[in-house]
Design an enzyme around this catalytic site. Sequence first.
Site, PDB file in Angstrom:
ATOM      1  N   THR B  14      59.023  63.981  38.571  1.00  0.00           N
ATOM      2  CA  THR B  14      58.511  63.447  39.612  1.00  0.00           C
ATOM      3  C   THR B  14      58.919  64.413  40.722  1.00  0.00           C
ATOM      4  O   THR B  14      57.915  64.457  41.818  1.00  0.00           O
ATOM      5  CB  THR B  14      59.381  62.155  39.829  1.00  0.00           C
ATOM      6  N   VAL B  15      60.137  64.895  41.141  1.00  0.00           N
ATOM      7  CA  VAL B  15      60.537  65.599  42.163  1.00  0.00           C
ATOM      8  C   VAL B  15      59.536  66.879  42.325  1.00  0.00           C
ATOM      9  O   VAL B  15      59.019  67.116  43.370  1.00  0.00           O
ATOM     10  CB  VAL B  15      61.942  65.822  42.362  1.00  0.00           C
ATOM     11  N   LYS B 107      72.776  66.991  41.637  1.00  0.00           N
ATOM     12  CA  LYS B 107      73.886  66.520  42.196  1.00  0.00           C
ATOM     13  C   LYS B 107      74.794  66.665  40.935  1.00  0.00           C
ATOM     14  O   LYS B 107      76.268  67.102  41.396  1.00  0.00           O
ATOM     15  CB  LYS B 107      73.816  65.019  42.645  1.00  0.00           C
ATOM     16  N   GLY B 136      68.819  61.022  48.718  1.00  0.00           N
ATOM     17  CA  GLY B 136      67.381  61.175  48.623  1.00  0.00           C
ATOM     18  C   GLY B 136      66.910  61.886  49.676  1.00  0.00           C
ATOM     19  O   GLY B 136      67.138  62.844  50.125  1.00  0.00           O
ATOM     20  N   GLY B 189      61.785  49.788  36.552  1.00  0.00           N
ATOM     21  CA  GLY B 189      62.022  51.367  36.846  1.00  0.00           C
ATOM     22  C   GLY B 189      62.998  51.748  37.749  1.00  0.00           C
ATOM     23  O   GLY B 189      63.255  52.921  37.977  1.00  0.00           O
ATOM     24  N   LYS B 207      77.521  62.411  44.472  1.00  0.00           N
ATOM     25  CA  LYS B 207      77.051  62.526  45.831  1.00  0.00           C
ATOM     26  C   LYS B 207      78.135  62.550  46.726  1.00  0.00           C
ATOM     27  O   LYS B 207      78.197  63.250  47.632  1.00  0.00           O
ATOM     28  CB  LYS B 207      75.893  61.370  46.214  1.00  0.00           C
ATOM     29  N   GLY B 304      62.998  58.551  44.533  1.00  0.00           N
ATOM     30  CA  GLY B 304      61.521  58.684  44.708  1.00  0.00           C
ATOM     31  C   GLY B 304      61.000  59.872  44.799  1.00  0.00           C
ATOM     32  O   GLY B 304      61.581  60.818  45.754  1.00  0.00           O
TER      33      GLY B 304
END
Lengths: 428, 428
Positions: B14-15, B107, B136, B189, B207, B304
Amino acid sequence: MTQPLRIALAGLGTVGAGMVTILQTHAELITARAGREIRLVAVSARSRTKDRGVDLSGFDWEDDPVALARRDDVDLLVEVMGGEDGTARVATETALAAGKHVVTANKAMMARHGTRLAALAEEKGVSLRYEAAVAGGIPIVKALTEGMAANGMTRVLGVMNGTCNYILTEMERTGGAYADILADAQRLGYAEADPTFDVGGFDAAQKLALLSATAFGTEVDYDAIQIEGIERVTLTDIRHAREMGYAIKLLGVAALTPDGVEQRMQPCLVPDHSPLGQLEGVTNMVVLEGDFIGRTVYQGPGAGAGPTASAVMADVIDIARGAKVPSFGVPARMLSAPQRSGLAAPAPYYLRLGLADRPGTLARVADALGRAGISIDRMRQIQHETDEAPVLIVTHACARADLDRALADIMTMDVTTAEPVAYRIEPV
Amino acid sequence: MTQPLRIALAGLGTVGAGMVTILQTHAELITARAGREIRLVAVSARSRTKDRGVDLSGFDWEDDPVALARRDDVDLLVEVMGGEDGTARVATETALAAGKHVVTANKAMMARHGTRLAALAEEKGVSLRYEAAVAGGIPIVKALTEGMAANGMTRVLGVMNGTCNYILTEMERTGGAYADILADAQRLGYAEADPTFDVGGFDAAQKLALLSATAFGTEVDYDAIQIEGIERVTLTDIRHAREMGYAIKLLGVAALTPDGVEQRMQPCLVPDHSPLGQLEGVTNMVVLEGDFIGRTVYQGPGAGAGPTASAVMADVIDIARGAKVPSFGVPARMLSAPQRSGLAAPAPYYLRLGLADRPGTLARVADALGRAGISIDRMRQIQHETDEAPVLIVTHACARADLDRALADIMTMDVTTAEPVAYRIEPV
């Protein structure tokens, strides 16, 4: 070992003295983070003898800030004198022309001369930075120029004046009238003796002009901002807005519209459960909207010695680390002439009308709105004991021009007992 | 004209695909902002043939990410494969050792190997950055390492896992039980098939470890974090907390205490009118507290494709602009060995006890708390129709050790019908 970054400080008011305090408190930490010593060499202010609560004995003194800006032993000028023109601007130009970086907290100067000063800085290969000029301690210029750098920005909005937000939230909290709360704010030091610059929206508009230029890559265009202050906001409207689920805020909005950039500073309604709607007191909040990142929200102290000096020092440390970020995100020569949007993007509006308490009046008002193409989302008539029937209307999204036409129409009908109140409901 | 910055992309999930999309959408804008072209040269992923919705035809393909990291025609590796060890780490080390910058969203790798990787980067004179690994799209590493650079930081806290915040707010909104809302989140999701990494607090703790090291200038110390997930949070406690003016959040806190740095990831109560208390859904929020700036708050999408790729690209653009910011704010060799605080700073606690409905029970509980030096701020016995009398207690600030002693004492008394529930009320 890297050479120290030698800085000069023009202005020893709250922010200047705060900066000296930070440098003295965190000398070691700042050297570690910046990778080199940040050495204050010389200072300048109006009075040499005034006690500012900080030890200035280790620094050279200059009576003339312009002479300070010119010193050979200085790499960077911190300008925290303020003022749109005059000495602040001359000192800034002198420093840049002499190839020195400038860090300023001067929003008035940047809102008026920012484009030209940024071009001068770039021509000389130095940095001109102004984080402290916008929203105090919040690193919002950094977030916009760096954090959002991969995004096409679509809108920047926020509460950028703590005085106004304090007054509006205190009116509601205490049930006080505008004039009384303003007087309180003046006593508490949140508002100046002449409050116009804050309550008239001008201070916030200067900040908005800088954010707008940065977001959309345009020359700084302060004159394009439609500015309306909070002087006419009443407790009545604050309370009615709340009943309908909104808070009234002095909201700065810069948005990309199909016909150009729209910049507005005006009292608006925002949903009371949104971050902006929940913001209380002197705090600032800025919302950045980009095409890939979506929405990010930044909140913090908008003024004060510590936060503002912290923002000044962040810029200084960035420069010490070698950062080379254009003042407005892209090189000044690439900033486009701003294409001003003539039309506010359509939005719902809150209307308060005082109607004559006669049969058929409400129907005629509704009809006038309908003829202008404005449909009504919600309408509420308030219980009343006088001849004036207060009516609240929330419209569906409409163009301001259509609304103004309808309101002018209604004013000719001899059905209203007072000037209608209309506030934009900004979608957030 | 400055040379292009040539980048390689390892990972096309996705990224990674989001990053390609940003580069293709905003090529011109990014070049203007970065001051030079950012040119994607080569990519690598597990499957060459998979359709990822982006055009990869212009880029070289490498089957092996480590070979990608070694290419002579690359200045910077973007590592978005993930995984604490294995290929991601080898590729990162290979790139750094070869004198290439690395931007990562990983991370797990940074929380485990961050100190060592940062040292390697500095030894080679290149940058290692990880904005996308924390919260994010929110530029929180930048805010901390740069925006707050002139401050001694005192506390960093926040909601750093969107899945957990979604589950907790949806439980309250819908009245659903934890297991049901988790199942919904999996369907939507928002949660993985094996949700442990999110709901157990481990994702957020990674994080927190990075923010803590950066805030306090210590080596990354993931193992020091006390981690407790949200699996045992019940709707009952969410509702009781709300009645008493609090919201339950999975809160990460890193704080400077007199005996060292305290790092905790656990469900906590926060005032429901605070920004953290008002945070709903999958959004992240981080609060930074510094000695000069006071408190600043950052909110935005925690995950996202768009937000995360935006954060990756912000790091890449920074490097293209020549930024040289140490990974954790100060050079890795200056990071101190973390001094772990053994004690959580005193705080008020929320207690829920199920007491046997017999005369004198409440007095004995109050007495046990008193003997441990814990005073009661508020106590409320809930109406009940069973033998169990639910009692809610909000204590004044106390040490967790004292509280545990009191609760152990109460458990020996044969007055409780269930294990007591105790949540820290974090002052915000």
